[in-house]
Design a protein around this motif. Structure first.
Motif: not given
Lengths: 349, 322
Positions: A275, B75, B132, B144, B240-241, B243-244, B246-247
Motif C-alpha cells: 500500500d 469502482d 480513492r 462497502p 460494492y467495495i 477502491s477494490s 485497483n486489484a
C-alpha cells in the motif's frame, strides 16, 4: 536548502539565454524563468501557508514534540521516496520508458520480514540488519540486471520483481504479523535529544548524506547527465548502464533500510507493505516542485515527504477525516503537473 | 540478416510457447486441470474480468499512453450501478448509469491529458488518488455498500451468474468486448489513428488530424470499457467495495506488455493481450490445483511474467529493435 546539480542548470539557462539572444526574443526564456521561480515559490508558499494555518487552528501543531513526531512518522516513506528519486534521476523523468522502481514498497516489506524472522529465530540485531540490507540490495541487483542486461523497460521489470518479492514476503511470514522487539529496535523507535524521535534524526541524517552525494559530487552530476541526456553522456564516455544499474542498487538498499526502520516503528513486520507504493511514487514526483529547475532532487523529495506528513498530522489534530489526504495528494500532483506543463507549453509557443 | 529475423520469430512465439508449456505442465502435474469444468472456471474466474480491463489498458498503451485509473473506472461504475439498483431504478437504466460513472473518470483523464497536456502516467495517477478519496467520502470512510440478497432483481443476477446456451454471461460479454476492440483497433479509421498516435504523435498532428480530440476519445473509451467490469463484478458479488478495482491494475499492465512480445514490432495488440491474460489465468489456476502453497503461487506468477518479459525483450534487443 534548495539545491540542484551545480553545473547543468547553469548551462541550460545559458543555452536558453543564448537562444533568446540569437532569435532576438528575450521573452520566452526570461518569462519561463520568472514563471518557474513563481511556481517554485508558489509550492513553498503553499507549504508554509499550510503550516501557518495548522499552527493557528490546531493547538499542539507547532510544538517541538509534534514536529518531531511528523519527522519520525515520515522517515519510512521519506527513505523509500529518496531511493525512488535516485532511480528517476538516473533513468530520466519519462515515467513509462525512464527510471522508476515499483518494487520499492514490496522490497521494504520483505526486508522487514527478513529482519523480524531472523530476530524470531534467535539471531542478533547485527545479523538481522545485514539480512535486511542484503535482501534490499539483492532485489536492487535483480532490478538492475533486468533493466540493463535483459533490456526490460524499468516499469515492467520492477513490476514483475514487485510480484515476486511480495510473494516471497507472504511465503516467509504466511501473511501474518511477525513481532520483533530487541534493545536496538527499541532504541531506534525511542525519543532522542530534545524530545524528537530517533527516526527523525535518521531521516535527516540520511537525507543529508544522500543529498551531499547526489547534489554536490562529480558522481551525482554524472548521475543527472546519464538521466537527462543519455546520448550525450555516452558520447562523453560515461558508462550509462553502470550508472542505471547503480541507481537500482541504491534504491534497493533504501528499501532494505526502510525495512529496518519499519520493523522498529511497528515492533515487527506487518502485511500490506504494498500500500506504500503509490504514495511513495507521488511523493517522489511531487518533490520536483521544490527544486529550482523543477527536476527531481533529494532535498525536494524530503520536503515533499514532510509536506504530506504535515498534512496528515494537521488533519488528525483538526479531527478532519484522514481519508481526505489521498485526495489532497492527488489534487496537488495534478495542480503541480498542470502548472509545469502549461509553463512548458508557453515556452514552446 | 537471417539471424535477426530468426530472433524476431522467436520473440514472437515466446508467448505462445510459454502458454503451451505451462498448459502441458499443469495438464501433467495438476489433477483435474484438464477437466471441462475446470477449464470453464479458468475462463470465468481467472480470465473474463481481467481480460476486459487489460483490453482497456491495451487501448491506452496503443495510443502511446497508460491508464493507472482503470480500477477507479471499475469502482465508479460499480458504485453508480449499486446505488441506482438500491434506489429502485430498473437494472438496464442502472447499468447505463454505471457505464456513465466509468466514463466520467475517462472524461476527467481526457481533460488532464488532452486539454492540459499532462503526461498520461501522472494524470491518471492523480485521478487514482482523487478517485480513492471521492469514494471514501461517498461511503462514510470506505464502508462497502451491500445489496440485500432478497431485493436483488433477476436481471441483475443474470449479468454475473446467468448463462446463454450454456455459456456464462460474463464470458459472452468478454468475447464481445475483445472482438469489438480488435475490430476497432485493426479495422477502423479511429483505431488506425489511435495506433498512429502511439507510434508517432507528431506525424498525426502534422497530418492535420485533431490530436487532442483523438486522445480524449481514447481515454473516455478506456474508462468505459473498464466500467463494463464494474457491472459484472458487482452483479457477481452483490456488493460494492470502495477502491477494490485497483486489484486489476498491475495484472492488466502486465498482460498488455506481455502481449507486446507477440507483435513483430513490439506494439500492444489485442490478440497478444488476450494471450497474456490467458497465461496469467492458467498459471493462477494451475498453481492452485497443483496444491502448491497459496503464497508460493504469487512468486510463481511473478517469475513467469519476468521470464516472458526477459525472453521477449532480449530477443527484441537481439533483433535490434529496442
Amino acid at each position: 536548502m534548495l539545491v540542484d546539480a551545480p553545473y547543468i542548470p547553469a548551462s541550460v539557462i545559458e543555452i536558453e539565454a543564448q537562444k533568446a539572444f540569437e532569435t532576438g526574443k528575450p521573452g520566452p526564456a526570461f518569462g519561463r524563468q520568472l514563471a518557474t521561480i513563481a511556481l517554485r515559490g508558489g509550492a513553498l508558499a503553499v507549504f508554509i501557508g499550510v503550516l501557518v494555518v495548522f499552527s493557528v487552528t490546531a493547538p499542539f501543531f507547532l510544538t517541538v514534540g509534534n514536529i518531531g513526531n511528523v519527522l519520525g512518522q515520515s522517515a519510512i516513506a521519506g527513505v523509500l521516496a529518496i531511493g525512488l528519486t535516485i532511480v528517476i534521476i538516473a533513468g530520466g523523468s519519462n515515467v513509462v520508458t525512464g527510471g522508476i522502481d515499483l518494487s520499492l514498497a514490496a522490497n521494504m516489506g520483505l526486508s522487514a520480514a527478513v529482519y523480524a524472522s531472523l530476530v524470531q529465530a534467535g539471531h542478533g540485531d547485527g545479523l538481522a540488519i545485514l539480512g535486511a540490507l542484503g535482501t534490499g540490495l539483492a532485489i536492487g541487483a535483480v532490478n538492475a540486471a533486468a533493466v540493463t542486461l535483459a533490456g526490460i523497460v524499468p516499469l515492467l521489470a520492477t513490476l514483475a520483481v514487485m510480484n515476486v518479492v511480495a510473494g516471497l514476503e507472504l511465503v516467509l511470514t504466511q501473511n501474518t504479523v511477525v513481532p520483533a522487539s530487541t534493545d536496538f529496535l527499541a532504541a531506534l523507535s525511542a525519543g532522542g535529544p530534545f524530545g524528537i524521535p530517533v527516526l527523525a534524526y535518521i531521516l535527516l541524517g540520511f537525507t543529508l548524506v544522500v543529498a551531499a552525494i547526489v547534489q554536490y559530487t562529480p558522481l551525482g552530476l554524472r548521475l543527472y547527465a546519464v538521466g537527462a541526456f543519455p546520448d550525450a553522456a555516452r558520447a562523453a564516455g560515461l558508462p550509462v548502464k553502470s550508472f542505471v544499474a547503480g541507481s537500482f542498487l541504491a534504491s534497493g538498499l533504501c528499501g532494505g533500510l526502510a525495512g529496518v526502520l519499519s520493523v522498529s516503528y511497528l515492533s515487527g513486520s506487518t502485511t500490506g507493505a504494498g500500500d506504500m507504493l503509490l504514495p511513495v511514487v507521488v511523493t517522489a514526483l511531487l518533490g520536483t516542485v521544490f527544486s529550482r529547475r523543477l527536476v527531481p532532487t533529494i532535498t525536494g523529495t524530503l520536503l515533499s515527504a514532510l509536506f504530506v506528513g504535515f498534512l496528515i498530522n494537521g488533519f488528525q489534530l483538526l479531527n478532519i477525516s484522514s481519508t481526505l489526504v489521498s485526495g489532497v495528494q492527488g489534487l496537488l500532483i495534478l495542480l503541480v503537473v498542470s502548472a509545469t506543463t502549461l509553463l512548458g507549453r508557453k515556452e514552446n509557443a | 540478416m537471417a539471424l535477426p529475423s530468426f530472433a524476431h520469430g522467436l520473440a514472437r512465439y515466446a508467448l505462445v510457447a510459454a502458454l503451451a508449456a505451462v498448459f502441458a505442465l499443469f495438464a501433467a502435474l495438476a489433477p483435474g486441470f484438464l477437466s471441462g469444468a475446470n477449464l470453464l472456471s479458468v475462463l470465468v474466474n481467472n480470465f473474463a474480468l481481467l481480460a476486459i480491463v487489460a483490453i482497456a489498458m491495451t487501448f491506452a498503451v496503443s495510443a502511446g499512453g497508460i491508464d493507472l485509473s482503470v480500477g477507479t473506472a471499475v469502482d465508479f461504475s460499480s458504485f453508480a450501478f449499486v446505488s441506482l439498483v438500491l434506489a429502485g431504478q430498473p437494472v438496464a437504466l442502472a447499468a447505463l448509469g454505471g457505464l456513465a460513472g466509468g466514463a466520467l473518470v475517462g472524461l476527467f483523464n481526457a481533460v488532464l491529458i488532452a486539454g492540459i497536456g499532462i503526461s498520461p502516467f501522472l494524470a491518471t495517477l492523480g485521478t487514482l488518488f482523487v478517485g480513492r478519496s471521492v469514494q471514501q467520502l461517498l461511503t462514510n470512510g470506505g464502508n462497502p455498500v451491500y445489496l440485500p440478497p432478497a431485493g436483488v432483481p433477476e436481471a441483475f443476477r443474470f449479468l454475473g451468474h446467468g448463462a446463454l446456451a450454456g455459456i456464462p454471461v460474463p464470458l459472452i460479454v468478454t468475447a464481445l468486448v475483445v472482438a469489438g476492440a480488435w475490430v476497432v483497433l485493426a479495422r477502423t479509421r479511429f483505431g488506425r489513428v489511435a495506433l498512429a498516435t502511439g507510434i508517432q504523435a507528431s506525424v498525426v498532428r502534422y497530418s492535420g488530424l485533431r490530436l487532442p480530440r483523438i486522445t480524449a476519445a481514447t481515454y473516455v473509451l478506456v474508462s468505459t470499457i473498464a466500467a463494463v467490469v464494474g457491472l459484472i463484478l458487482t452483479s457477481t458479488v452483490t456488493v460494492y467495495i470502495p477502491s477494490s478495482g485497483n486489484a486489476f491494475l498491475l495484472n492488466a499492465i502486465g498482460a498488455t506488455f506481455i502481449g507486446t512480445t507477440f507483435d513483430p514490432h513490439g506494439r500492444p495488440n489485442v490478440p497478444g493481450t488476450v494471450l497474456g491474460v490467458l497465461l496469467l489465468g492458467v498459471v493462477a489456476n494451475g498453481l492452485l490445483l497443483s496444491g502448491l502453497n497459496f503464497y508460493w503461487q504469487q512468486v510463481g506468477t511473478g517469475l513467469l511474467i519476468f521470464s516472458v518479459l526477459a525472453i521477449g525483450f532480449a530477443n527484441r534487443k537481439a533483433a535490434g529493435r529496442v
